[in-house]
Design a protein around this motif. Structure first.
Motif, mmCIF file in Angstrom:
data_model
loop_
_atom_site.group_PDB
_atom_site.id
_atom_site.type_symbol
_atom_site.label_atom_id
_atom_site.label_comp_id
_atom_site.label_asym_id
_atom_site.label_seq_id
_atom_site.Cartn_x
_atom_site.Cartn_y
_atom_site.Cartn_z
ATOM 1 N N SER A 167 0.853 -1.186 0.000
ATOM 2 C CA SER A 167 0.000 0.000 0.000
ATOM 3 C C SER A 167 0.894 1.243 0.000
ATOM 4 C CB SER A 167 -0.888 0.009 1.226
ATOM 5 O OG SER A 167 -1.815 -1.054 1.209
ATOM 6 N N GLN A 168 0.477 2.248 -0.773
ATOM 7 C CA GLN A 168 1.251 3.475 -0.835
ATOM 8 C C GLN A 168 0.972 4.342 0.388
ATOM 9 O OE1 GLN A 168 3.432 4.760 -3.797
ATOM 10 N NE2 GLN A 168 3.620 2.535 -3.491
ATOM 11 N N LEU A 169 2.036 4.882 0.959
ATOM 12 C CA LEU A 169 1.926 5.711 2.152
ATOM 13 C C LEU A 169 1.607 7.158 1.773
ATOM 14 C CD1 LEU A 169 5.002 4.228 4.006
ATOM 15 C CD2 LEU A 169 2.605 3.875 4.611
ATOM 16 N N PRO A 170 1.021 7.928 2.687
ATOM 17 C CA PRO A 170 0.742 9.337 2.395
ATOM 18 C C PRO A 170 2.029 10.109 2.110
ATOM 19 C CG PRO A 170 -0.427 8.609 4.368
ATOM 20 C CD PRO A 170 0.543 7.520 4.021
ATOM 21 N N GLY A 171 1.900 11.204 1.381
ATOM 22 C CA GLY A 171 3.055 12.033 1.091
ATOM 23 C C GLY A 171 3.361 12.075 -0.388
ATOM 24 N N THR A 172 4.464 12.703 -0.724
ATOM 25 C CA THR A 172 4.804 12.975 -2.120
ATOM 26 C C THR A 172 5.910 12.069 -2.667
ATOM 27 O OG1 THR A 172 6.394 14.655 -1.421
ATOM 28 C CG2 THR A 172 4.137 15.395 -1.874
ATOM 29 N N CYS A 173 6.307 11.052 -1.907
ATOM 30 C CA CYS A 173 7.473 10.253 -2.293
ATOM 31 C C CYS A 173 7.145 8.952 -2.998
ATOM 32 C CB CYS A 173 8.328 9.955 -1.062
ATOM 33 S SG CYS A 173 9.238 11.407 -0.469
ATOM 34 N N ALA A 174 5.852 8.628 -3.155
ATOM 35 C CA ALA A 174 5.461 7.350 -3.754
ATOM 36 C C ALA A 174 6.167 6.203 -3.045
ATOM 37 C CB ALA A 174 5.748 7.339 -5.249
ATOM 38 N N ARG A 175 5.990 6.164 -1.745
ATOM 39 C CA ARG A 175 6.669 5.194 -0.883
ATOM 40 C C ARG A 175 5.684 4.121 -0.428
ATOM 41 N NH1 ARG A 175 8.086 8.410 3.666
ATOM 42 N NH2 ARG A 175 9.714 9.341 2.364
ATOM 43 N N SER A 176 6.107 2.866 -0.515
ATOM 44 C CA SER A 176 5.249 1.742 -0.151
ATOM 45 C C SER A 176 5.551 1.234 1.251
ATOM 46 C CB SER A 176 5.447 0.594 -1.147
ATOM 47 O OG SER A 176 4.769 -0.570 -0.724
ATOM 48 N N ASP A 177 4.502 0.735 1.917
ATOM 49 C CA ASP A 177 4.736 0.102 3.212
ATOM 50 C C ASP A 177 5.179 -1.354 3.052
ATOM 51 O OD1 ASP A 177 2.411 -1.231 2.534
ATOM 52 O OD2 ASP A 177 1.240 -0.536 4.257
ATOM 53 N N HIS A 178 5.397 -1.777 1.780
ATOM 54 C CA HIS A 178 5.962 -3.095 1.512
ATOM 55 C C HIS A 178 7.229 -2.972 0.650
ATOM 56 C CE1 HIS A 178 2.312 -4.737 3.232
ATOM 57 N NE2 HIS A 178 2.824 -5.948 3.115
ATOM 58 N N ASN A 179 7.926 -1.844 0.775
ATOM 59 C CA ASN A 179 9.230 -1.739 0.131
ATOM 60 C C ASN A 179 10.257 -2.502 0.971
ATOM 61 O OD1 ASN A 179 9.802 -0.041 2.312
ATOM 62 N ND2 ASN A 179 9.816 1.829 1.095
ATOM 63 N N TYR A 180 11.464 -2.646 0.431
ATOM 64 C CA TYR A 180 12.423 -3.484 1.151
ATOM 65 C C TYR A 180 12.793 -2.940 2.533
ATOM 66 C CZ TYR A 180 16.809 -0.874 0.121
ATOM 67 O OH TYR A 180 17.823 0.059 0.070
ATOM 68 N N PRO A 181 12.864 -1.607 2.765
ATOM 69 C CA PRO A 181 13.136 -1.161 4.135
ATOM 70 C C PRO A 181 12.082 -1.626 5.139
ATOM 71 C CG PRO A 181 13.585 0.610 2.594
ATOM 72 C CD PRO A 181 12.896 -0.464 1.810
ATOM 73 N N HIS A 182 10.802 -1.551 4.759
ATOM 74 C CA HIS A 182 9.755 -1.995 5.676
ATOM 75 C C HIS A 182 9.835 -3.503 5.917
ATOM 76 C CE1 HIS A 182 7.945 1.982 5.101
ATOM 77 N NE2 HIS A 182 7.176 1.705 6.126
ATOM 78 N N LEU A 183 10.179 -4.259 4.889
ATOM 79 C CA LEU A 183 10.292 -5.711 5.044
ATOM 80 C C LEU A 183 11.476 -6.075 5.944
ATOM 81 C CD1 LEU A 183 9.575 -6.746 1.345
ATOM 82 C CD2 LEU A 183 7.967 -6.775 3.275
ATOM 83 N N VAL A 184 12.597 -5.389 5.780
ATOM 84 C CA VAL A 184 13.756 -5.632 6.646
ATOM 85 C C VAL A 184 13.425 -5.274 8.085
ATOM 86 C CG1 VAL A 184 16.098 -4.847 7.189
ATOM 87 C CG2 VAL A 184 15.481 -5.367 4.821
ATOM 88 N N ALA A 185 12.789 -4.131 8.278
ATOM 89 C CA ALA A 185 12.442 -3.694 9.633
ATOM 90 C C ALA A 185 11.526 -4.702 10.320
ATOM 91 C CB ALA A 185 11.776 -2.322 9.588
ATOM 92 N N ALA A 186 10.564 -5.236 9.570
ATOM 93 C CA ALA A 186 9.646 -6.215 10.150
ATOM 94 C C ALA A 186 10.372 -7.510 10.490
ATOM 95 C CB ALA A 186 8.498 -6.486 9.183
ATOM 96 N N ALA A 187 11.258 -7.964 9.605
ATOM 97 C CA ALA A 187 11.967 -9.221 9.822
ATOM 98 C C ALA A 187 12.930 -9.146 11.006
ATOM 99 C CB ALA A 187 12.719 -9.626 8.562
ATOM 100 N N LEU A 188 13.566 -7.988 11.177
ATOM 101 C CA LEU A 188 14.583 -7.847 12.218
ATOM 102 C C LEU A 188 14.081 -7.084 13.438
ATOM 103 C CD1 LEU A 188 17.731 -7.067 10.006
ATOM 104 C CD2 LEU A 188 16.839 -9.282 10.774
ATOM 105 N N HIS A 189 12.779 -6.760 13.447
ATOM 106 C CA HIS A 189 12.135 -6.083 14.594
ATOM 107 C C HIS A 189 12.842 -4.762 14.916
ATOM 108 C CE1 HIS A 189 10.016 -9.868 15.075
ATOM 109 N NE2 HIS A 189 11.183 -10.497 15.119
ATOM 110 N N LEU A 190 12.965 -3.922 13.880
ATOM 111 C CA LEU A 190 13.653 -2.640 14.027
ATOM 112 C C LEU A 190 12.664 -1.484 13.926
ATOM 113 C CD1 LEU A 190 16.667 -3.364 11.634
ATOM 114 C CD2 LEU A 190 16.676 -3.452 14.139
ATOM 115 N N ASP A 191 12.996 -0.398 14.595
ATOM 116 C CA ASP A 191 12.214 0.833 14.548
ATOM 117 C C ASP A 191 12.670 1.625 13.323
ATOM 118 O OD1 ASP A 191 10.774 3.110 15.000
ATOM 119 O OD2 ASP A 191 11.851 3.711 16.811
#
Length: 292
Positions: free
Chosen positions: A71-95
């Protein structure tokens, strides 16, 4: 700067401005990661201990942001909540603080606001324990050229060789300086440089919608971008997650179940950008680079 490069960059500005509009209309992808051999990454003999109470800052342009991927997040960056940073953060339990933004250059990472978005380095603090970076393609007009070469008759699909030589040389210095700036702000942070997935495979196909000249141009620019990333990782000692190195069979010509990056037609993503599956693979390679 050559006229071809200027035309390419104008076209990519319009295309990136449209990403946020089309993103919400794109269908999702539920594919699971394809099986592939881990890439060779710098300094991965031991697992990184990221520590508790630290934060993860994701620096990058559109290849990190994930335009079009639900899903695309609010804002002007066309950023997804399933891009690789979000996936890494979820896998490694990072803020996670994800400041990746479509259209960003290394200048936008260091000290130049991108519209209403402050410089991305503002997200890096003394508490930051992990920083990933996929940025620099816009410095050399790579994404602009990839988009322009897919237009009818390859309109705007050209580049001045001397200008490219200068820009690729400058990119090495810009990435090296960016890494030094991150280390100054976050001395304890582990930095992972994440390469741009390979767009043009060894054997091109109609999915790219490129002329032979366009195929050669975009392919050579992607290869040079890869060479800069590998050299910078070696020179600075940061870790490297390298989807380009293992991506030859996972480009636009591959079946959807194995495609890490799309060609001109991009259901559920954005043309010439990583797919949802591509972001899953990029996340897996980051985790591998960290020894996890």
């Amino acid at each position: 700067m050559g006229a071809g490069i200027r035309t390419c960059r104008r076209s990519t500005l319009f295309a990136l401005a449209a990403i946020a509009t089309v993103a919400t209309a794109c269908a999702g992808s539920g594919s699971k990661p394809a099986s592939s051999a881990p890439t060779t990454a710098a300094h991965t003999s031991t697992a990184v201990k990221l520590g508790s109470g630290g934060t993860y800052a994701a620096v990058g342009s559109s290849y990190a942001a994930g335009p079009g991927i639900p899903s695309q997040l609010p804002g002007t960056c066309a950023r997804s909540d399933h891009n690789y940073p979000h996936l890494v953060a979820a896998a490694l339990h990072l803020d996670l603080t994800d400041v990746s933004c479509s259209g960003a250059t290394t200048a936008n990472a260091v000290d130049t606001p991108q519209g209403t978005n402050p410089p991305q380095l503002d997200a890096v603090t003394a508490r930051t324990t992990l920083v990933t970076m996929t940025i620099g393609g816009n410095d050399v007009g790579y994404i602009a050229t990839a988009l322009a070469c897919g237009q009818p008759h390859g309109s705007g699909c050209s580049a001045d060789p001397a200008t490219l030589d200068r820009e690729f040389t400058e990119l090495h210095g810009s990435l090296t300086s960016l890494i030094a700036d991150v280390r100054a702000k976050a001395p304890s942070a582990t930095i992972v440089l994440v390469t741009y997935p390979r767009l043009v495979p060894t054997n091109a196909c109609p999915a790219l919608s490129y002329t032979p000249a366009g195929t050669a141009l975009v392919g050579s620019m992607g290869q040079r971008l890869q060479q800069v990333f590998v050299a910078v990782a070696k020179d600075t000692g940061v870790r490297l997650a390298d989807p380009y190195a293992v991506g030859d069979g996972h480009g636009p010509c591959a079946p959807a179940s194995a495609r890490w990056i799309d060609g001109k037609v991009a259901p559920g993503a954005f043309p010439y950008h990583p797919t949802a599956l591509g972001h899953l693979e990029m996340a897996r390679l980051v985790e591998h680079a960290l020894g996890h």
